[in-house]
Design a protein around this motif. Structure first.
Motif, PDB file in Angstrom:
ATOM      1  N   MET A  57       0.851  -1.173   0.000  1.00 16.86           N
ATOM      2  CA  MET A  57       0.000   0.000   0.000  1.00 16.86           C
ATOM      3  C   MET A  57       0.898   1.238   0.000  1.00 16.86           C
ATOM      4  SD  MET A  57      -3.262   0.772   2.387  1.00 16.86           S
ATOM      5  CE  MET A  57      -2.803   1.756   3.773  1.00 16.86           C
ATOM      6  N   PRO A  58       0.642   2.171  -0.934  1.00 21.30           N
ATOM      7  CA  PRO A  58       1.461   3.383  -1.003  1.00 21.30           C
ATOM      8  C   PRO A  58       1.376   4.174   0.299  1.00 21.30           C
ATOM      9  CG  PRO A  58       0.029   3.217  -2.927  1.00 21.30           C
ATOM     10  CD  PRO A  58      -0.356   2.135  -1.986  1.00 21.30           C
ATOM     11  N   GLN A  59       2.484   4.801   0.618  1.00 21.87           N
ATOM     12  CA  GLN A  59       2.542   5.573   1.848  1.00 21.87           C
ATOM     13  C   GLN A  59       1.654   6.815   1.727  1.00 21.87           C
ATOM     14  OE1 GLN A  59       6.508   6.591   2.957  1.00 21.87           O
ATOM     15  NE2 GLN A  59       5.966   6.792   5.105  1.00 21.87           N
ATOM     16  N   GLY A  60       0.949   7.143   2.809  1.00 18.49           N
ATOM     17  CA  GLY A  60       0.083   8.318   2.819  1.00 18.49           C
ATOM     18  C   GLY A  60      -1.338   8.050   2.343  1.00 18.49           C
ATOM     19  N   VAL A  61      -1.634   6.812   1.971  1.00 17.47           N
ATOM     20  CA  VAL A  61      -2.986   6.472   1.517  1.00 17.47           C
ATOM     21  C   VAL A  61      -3.752   5.877   2.691  1.00 17.47           C
ATOM     22  CG1 VAL A  61      -4.356   5.038  -0.027  1.00 17.47           C
ATOM     23  CG2 VAL A  61      -2.244   6.079  -0.845  1.00 17.47           C
ATOM     24  N   VAL A  62      -4.921   6.412   2.940  1.00 20.22           N
ATOM     25  CA  VAL A  62      -5.758   5.916   4.031  1.00 20.22           C
ATOM     26  C   VAL A  62      -6.989   5.271   3.410  1.00 20.22           C
ATOM     27  CG1 VAL A  62      -7.111   6.535   6.045  1.00 20.22           C
ATOM     28  CG2 VAL A  62      -4.963   7.728   5.580  1.00 20.22           C
TER      29      VAL A  62
END
Length: 104
Positions: free
Chosen positions: A1-6
């Motif tokens: 999961m890409p960083q900063g994605v919620v």
């Protein structure tokens, strides 16, 4: 999961009225019928002609089905409630706004 994605999830619940429940039931019945017709036609074309139906072919079939009768019953322009023991009713009708509505 890409960083900063919620990722978030929401649950919704609704309590339809009797009329809304009937309309939903008819709508899902119509969707099921159309899906099964399209699937049967795709299967038939593959077995007989060894070719695939495109989206355009399926769309054309849907338009053709909307102009024909279903189960020997003429296409209705009015809302036709299903009756006990009735296996199939006309699926499409045109609303006052000119859009197609499924009443199966």
């Amino acid at each position: 999961m890409p960083q900063g994605v919620v990722k978030r999830a929401f649950k919704y619940r609704f309590f339809p009225t009797v009329e809304q429940t009937e309309l939903l039931s008819r709508t899902f019945g119509c969707v099921r019928k159309v899906y099964n017709l399209a699937l049967a036609e795709r299967d038939r074309v593959w077995r007989v002609e060894q070719r695939r139906l495109t989206y355009g072919d399926t769309s054309a079939l849907l338009t053709q089905w909307k102009r024909t009768t279903w189960c020997g019953t003429a296409r209705s322009r009015e809302r036709s409630p299903t009756r006990p023991g009735q296996s199939c009713v006309p699926c499409w009708s045109t609303s006052a706004s000119g859009t197609d509505v499924c009443w199966s």
